[in-house]
Write an enzyme that holds these catalytic residues in place. Structure first.
Site, PDB file in Angstrom:
ATOM      1  N   ASP A  56      41.407  32.075  41.293  1.00  0.00           N
ATOM      2  CA  ASP A  56      42.105  33.541  41.299  1.00  0.00           C
ATOM      3  C   ASP A  56      42.729  33.995  42.416  1.00  0.00           C
ATOM      4  O   ASP A  56      42.680  33.241  43.387  1.00  0.00           O
ATOM      5  CB  ASP A  56      40.968  34.517  40.841  1.00  0.00           C
ATOM      6  CG  ASP A  56      39.839  34.605  41.611  1.00  0.00           C
ATOM      7  OD1 ASP A  56      39.907  33.692  42.662  1.00  0.00           O
ATOM      8  OD2 ASP A  56      38.750  35.206  41.163  1.00  0.00           O
ATOM      9  N   ASN A 124      28.503  41.633  38.684  1.00  0.00           N
ATOM     10  CA  ASN A 124      28.295  42.051  37.309  1.00  0.00           C
ATOM     11  C   ASN A 124      28.551  40.829  36.448  1.00  0.00           C
ATOM     12  O   ASN A 124      29.027  41.190  35.097  1.00  0.00           O
ATOM     13  CB  ASN A 124      29.634  42.984  37.008  1.00  0.00           C
ATOM     14  CG  ASN A 124      30.821  42.328  37.392  1.00  0.00           C
ATOM     15  OD1 ASN A 124      31.234  41.272  37.722  1.00  0.00           O
ATOM     16  ND2 ASN A 124      32.026  43.115  37.347  1.00  0.00           N
ATOM     17  N   HIS A 126      30.817  38.605  36.530  1.00  0.00           N
ATOM     18  CA  HIS A 126      32.087  37.749  36.501  1.00  0.00           C
ATOM     19  C   HIS A 126      32.175  36.254  36.999  1.00  0.00           C
ATOM     20  O   HIS A 126      31.606  36.070  38.027  1.00  0.00           O
ATOM     21  CB  HIS A 126      33.109  38.660  36.913  1.00  0.00           C
ATOM     22  CG  HIS A 126      33.543  38.924  38.458  1.00  0.00           C
ATOM     23  ND1 HIS A 126      33.874  39.968  38.836  1.00  0.00           N
ATOM     24  CD2 HIS A 126      33.350  37.889  39.397  1.00  0.00           C
ATOM     25  CE1 HIS A 126      33.668  39.906  40.392  1.00  0.00           C
ATOM     26  NE2 HIS A 126      33.660  38.598  40.688  1.00  0.00           N
ATOM     27  N   GLU A 131      36.431  39.649  34.203  1.00  0.00           N
ATOM     28  CA  GLU A 131      35.284  40.949  34.012  1.00  0.00           C
ATOM     29  C   GLU A 131      34.657  40.921  32.813  1.00  0.00           C
ATOM     30  O   GLU A 131      35.059  40.437  31.958  1.00  0.00           O
ATOM     31  CB  GLU A 131      35.984  42.085  34.845  1.00  0.00           C
ATOM     32  CG  GLU A 131      36.724  41.998  36.046  1.00  0.00           C
ATOM     33  CD  GLU A 131      35.796  42.326  37.099  1.00  0.00           C
ATOM     34  OE1 GLU A 131      34.772  41.950  37.097  1.00  0.00           O
ATOM     35  OE2 GLU A 131      36.348  43.150  37.990  1.00  0.00           O
TER      36      GLU A 131
HETATM   37  C1  GLP Z   1      34.904  37.356  43.788  1.00  0.00           C
HETATM   38  C2  GLP Z   1      35.832  36.518  43.315  1.00  0.00           C
HETATM   39  C3  GLP Z   1      34.764  35.390  42.616  1.00  0.00           C
HETATM   40  C4  GLP Z   1      33.535  35.042  43.322  1.00  0.00           C
HETATM   41  C5  GLP Z   1      32.833  36.467  43.340  1.00  0.00           C
HETATM   42  C6  GLP Z   1      31.612  36.608  44.123  1.00  0.00           C
HETATM   43  O1  GLP Z   1      35.406  38.816  43.580  1.00  0.00           O
HETATM   44  N1  GLP Z   1      36.916  36.774  42.606  1.00  0.00           N
HETATM   45  O2  GLP Z   1      35.437  34.306  42.525  1.00  0.00           O
HETATM   46  O3  GLP Z   1      32.996  34.278  42.893  1.00  0.00           O
HETATM   47  O4  GLP Z   1      33.577  37.611  43.511  1.00  0.00           O
HETATM   48  O5  GLP Z   1      31.878  36.721  45.603  1.00  0.00           O
HETATM   49  P1  GLP Z   1      30.699  36.253  46.587  1.00  0.00           P
HETATM   50  O6  GLP Z   1      30.747  34.839  46.640  1.00  0.00           O
HETATM   51  O7  GLP Z   1      31.589  37.133  47.823  1.00  0.00           O
HETATM   52  O8  GLP Z   1      29.493  37.091  46.460  1.00  0.00           O
END
Ligand code: GLP
Length: 230
Positions: A56, A124, A126, A131
């Site tokens: 993404d 959440n 995702h 989302e």
């Molecule tokens: C982000 C990304 C995801 C990621 C997630 C968790 O917003 N879009 O690809 O896996 O949230 O992030 P983190 O590893 O910093 O907790």
């Protein structure tokens, strides 16, 4: 968690040097990227034939913005290994035509089926930027970010107002097209999402739960992230 993930990636590349990977950003995979870079420096793994697709990117965002995922990947991974630039794929947060960008990304992935997808998990539920509300059939597309996600990720941008309200993301069906999936989660902030992913209903309220439909899913957790599981 990071060691287990890095070892799997190394092992898979050794068995198939032209491996196709789906890759995540965020705090969770940082240590895995460090370990992979170390394995490369020690000449235990060669990325010269590897292809990668990132999950993404924020939208809109400049590639050289320090909070873009393009910048993150360069800083944390690509600049430390011998992957070919032409084998790196990431959604373009600068595009004027998001539909065209997403459709051509989706087509390219379908032509180069990923062998292994490494995923993080949002608090959440995702995955990528799918989302809650995202469907099982979703494809690469432009999405609106939830208030919760923007709040959590605003720590990187300095303020809530500075964080883009949209993103481009692979869809759930795009992610599920990978032959093998490894999801990583650590820390207690993820324990509720992990519980929903593993023990909850398989539905759009927790898009990560759709991963349970996959035949080759491995979930790697630390103790805190696993602490709500029965
Ligand atoms: C982000 C990304 C995801 C990621 C997630 C968790 O917003 N879009 O690809 O896996 O949230 O992030 P983190 O590893 O910093 O907790």
């Amino acid at each position: 968690m990071s060691r287990a993930a890095a070892d799997t990636v190394v092992h898979e590349i050794i068995s198939k040097p032209s491996l196709v990977l789906t890759l995540p950003t965020g705090d969770t995979p940082k240590k895995m990227y460090q370990l992979l870079a170390k394995e490369y420096r020690k000449k235990r793994v060669d990325f010269s034939q590897v292809t990668c697709f990132n999950l993404d990117e924020y939208y809109p965002i400049k590639k050289n913005n320090k909070n873009s995922y393009n910048y993150y990947m360069n800083k944390n991974f690509w600049s430390h290994i011998n992957i070919k630039k032409s084998n790196i794929n990431i959604l373009n947060g600068e595009t004027k035509n998001t539909k065209k960008e997403c459709d051509s990304y989706e087509r390219k992935i379908r032509k180069n089926t990923p062998d292994l997808a490494i995923l993080g998990l949002g608090i959440n539920g995702h995955v990528g930027f799918n989302e809650p509300g995202s469907t099982l059939n979703s494809k690469t597309r432009l999405v609106s970010l939830s208030r919760e996600t923007r709040k959590r990720n605003s720590k990187f941008f300095g303020s809530y107002k500075k964080i883009p309200s949209s993103a481009l993301t692979m869809g759930m069906s795009t992610i599920l097209s990978s032959k093998k999936i490894i999801l990583l989660a650590s820390g207690k902030s993820k324990r509720q999402a992990v519980k929903q992913l593993v023990e909850g209903q398989i539905d759009s309220s927790c898009p990560a739960s759709f991963l349970r439909n996959h035949k080759n899913l491995v979930i790697i957790l630390d103790k805190s992230a696993a602490s709500f599981l029965k």
